[in-house]
Design a protein around this motif. Structure first.
Motif, PDB file in Angstrom:
ATOM      1  N   ALA A  72       0.954  -8.909   4.609  1.00  0.00           N
ATOM      2  CA  ALA A  72      -0.283  -8.517   5.297  1.00  0.00           C
ATOM      3  C   ALA A  72      -0.818  -7.213   4.719  1.00  0.00           C
ATOM      4  N   LYS A  73       0.078  -6.267   4.430  1.00  0.00           N
ATOM      5  CA  LYS A  73      -0.344  -4.997   3.839  1.00  0.00           C
ATOM      6  C   LYS A  73      -1.022  -5.222   2.496  1.00  0.00           C
ATOM      7  N   GLN A  74      -0.481  -6.119   1.684  1.00  0.00           N
ATOM      8  CA  GLN A  74      -1.102  -6.416   0.394  1.00  0.00           C
ATOM      9  C   GLN A  74      -2.516  -6.957   0.574  1.00  0.00           C
ATOM     10  N   GLU A 352       2.011 -14.520  14.257  1.00  0.00           N
ATOM     11  CA  GLU A 352       3.341 -14.573  13.650  1.00  0.00           C
ATOM     12  C   GLU A 352       3.813 -13.186  13.235  1.00  0.00           C
ATOM     13  N   VAL A 353       2.919 -12.351  12.710  1.00  0.00           N
ATOM     14  CA  VAL A 353       3.285 -10.981  12.354  1.00  0.00           C
ATOM     15  C   VAL A 353       3.709 -10.217  13.610  1.00  0.00           C
ATOM     16  N   ILE A 382      -1.618  -5.668  14.452  1.00  0.00           N
ATOM     17  CA  ILE A 382      -2.932  -5.849  13.815  1.00  0.00           C
ATOM     18  C   ILE A 382      -3.892  -6.687  14.671  1.00  0.00           C
ATOM     19  N   PRO A 383      -3.997  -6.424  15.973  1.00  0.00           N
ATOM     20  CA  PRO A 383      -4.923  -7.232  16.782  1.00  0.00           C
ATOM     21  C   PRO A 383      -6.384  -7.067  16.380  1.00  0.00           C
ATOM     22  N   PHE A 384      -6.715  -5.949  15.704  1.00  0.00           N
ATOM     23  CA  PHE A 384      -8.082  -5.710  15.257  1.00  0.00           C
ATOM     24  C   PHE A 384      -8.265  -5.997  13.772  1.00  0.00           C
TER      25      PHE A 384
END
Length: 445
Positions: A72-74, A352-353, A382-384
């Motif tokens: 996700a960071k990538q 999932e994250v 990361i809800p936003f």
């Protein structure tokens, strides 16, 4: 629902690159599962394939789904030259002037214009509006009788946005109150379906959506005219006035159509998601008496550390928007050990994250204490969304939820329940409590 075969060139490029594994199920079944049972399908495929897999889905085509914070960071830190907004995106619902339609420098300029009213002193000024609208809605709530909170929260968040963002009042406010809720519900469902290539008639949901938009445009035209005639126009702090006063680098004003599209984006993107999170909040705290007790004690003072931890945990434990998508613009994009071809979508599976055992031990447990005294990992909570397309109204939404919860806790006693947790219900884009986040309240003396 038609599922088209990939062009030969697209298959050839994908074969030359290394993409994550693809389920053995026929593409039609993959698409059907994603369209109708998204949460269950993604969970099943995550258990089978791990942190990344490739599926063929309606509307978006070939999609690489990533399910951990590292990948996700990538995605979120990638150059906008490599990854743009997912295609197609919500601009087909909100219009071509929406921030969803903008890329690169245009997108950065628009965010720069929209950021000020959602931070700092402006936010503090909005708190009184949030409390006022909460008490106005709560005045009619039944006492000692179970009722659903989702629709009342929808009305509260709608009225807050109409007043603080649109500067709407009087007849225009009433018209928007009438047309926006059904428009948001219909648009949320149509957003995950293919757009018809031709006009199918006035009886279709797409025609109804267009009719709502025509009504909306008429109201916005009147609001713009009223704002420009307002003697106090230069002192107004609502977003409508801000957009009317803003100019691009060449001194040209933002087109009227872009203003309408952007206001609609802010309203729809912030109205349903915030209300849904609040409904989940009531559903969660009514089933956790210790959490509820701590919230009540804190609400009697000026602090909000525990309330903030509860809000963070609700957003993690009951994720409302479950994916954030990008589109590969570069010839290829390196993602972990894989290389994704141009034209593919990349989707971060937010739910999932949020359920990662590594990031959140015992992730199925509702535990606000995990956020007390510390902020979550930027790329695990990361809800936003994240990166350059993280929700511009995130701080505003957080303030809304904090003040709504504080106000209700100060004026009502929420009865704890031993009822099982409510199931998830898909409204198209957002996931809400299936029974509407039902609670029983009593007014406090």
């Amino acid at each position: 629902m038609a599922v088209h075969a990939e062009p030969a060139g697209e298959v050839a490029v994908a074969d030359q690159l290394k993409v994550p594994p693809t389920p053995r199920a026929p593409k039609f079944l993959q698409g059907l599962g994603y369209a109708l049972f998204r949460r269950q399908t993604i969970s099943l495929l995550t258990a089978r394939h791990g942190s990344a897999f490739t599926i063929r889905v309606p509307v978006f085509g070939n999609m690489v789904v990533v399910t951990d914070a590292v990948l996700a960071k990538q995605v979120f830190t990638a150059s906008t030259d490599d990854l743009g907004n997912i295609q197609p995106n919500l601009s087909r619902i909100f219009g071509p002037g929406s921030m969803f339609a903008l890329e690169g420098a245009q997108h950065r300029r628009r965010r720069k214009v929209l950021t000020p009213p959602f931070h700092g002193k402006a936010m503090k000024n909005y708190e009184a509006v949030v409390e006022e609208e909460t008490l106005r809605e709560a005045a009619t709530w039944p006492e000692g009788e179970e009722f659903e909170t989702l629709e009342p929260m929808m009305r509260i968040t709608l009225n807050i946005i109409l007043r603080t963002i649109f500067g709407a009042e009087g007849a225009q406010l009433e018209t928007l109150r009438r047309i926006i809720p059904p428009w948001v519900t219909l648009g949320s469902r149509l957003a995950v379906l293919p757009t018809p290539s031709r006009n199918l008639g006035s009886w279709t949901p797409w025609a109804r959506l267009a009719a709502y938009r025509n009504d909306y445009n008429a109201v916005v035209d009147q609001l713009i005219e009223n704002a420009r005639r307002d003697p106090a126009f230069d002192d107004r702090t609502d977003v409508l006035a801000l957009l009317l006063r803003s100019t691009y680098e060449d001194g040209s004003p933002m087109p009227r159509s872009d203003i309408g599209d952007e206001l609609l984006t802010l309203l729809a993107a912030g109205h349903e998601t915030t209300a849904s999170t609040l409904a989940w909040s009531f559903e969660r705290i009514s089933r956790h008496p210790a959490v509820l007790s701590e919230l009540v004690t804190e609400s009697e003072g000026d602090g909000n550390e525990y309330r903030q931890a509860v809000i963070l945990e609700v957003q993690r434990n009951r994720t409302v928007i479950d994916f954030a998508g990008r589109h590969v613009l570069a010839p290829s994009f390196q993602l972990g050990e894989w290389r994704i071809p141009k034209g593919y979508s990349v989707s971060v599976a937010i739910g999932e994250v949020h359920g990662s055992q590594d990031e959140f031990p015992a992730p199925e447990r509702f535990d606000p204490n995990r956020f007390l005294g510390k902020r979550p990992n930027t790329f695990a909570w990361i809800p936003f969304g994240g990166g350059t397309r993280r929700c511009v109204g995130a701080a505003f939404a957080n303030m809304e939820m904090d003040v709504v919860l504080r106000t209700i806790l100060r004026h009502f006693t929420i009865e704890a329940t031993t009822a099982p947790g409510e199931k998830w219900h898909s409204r198209g884009v957002a996931f809400t409590p299936k029974r509407g986040g039902r609670v029983t309240l009593r007014r406090r003396a």
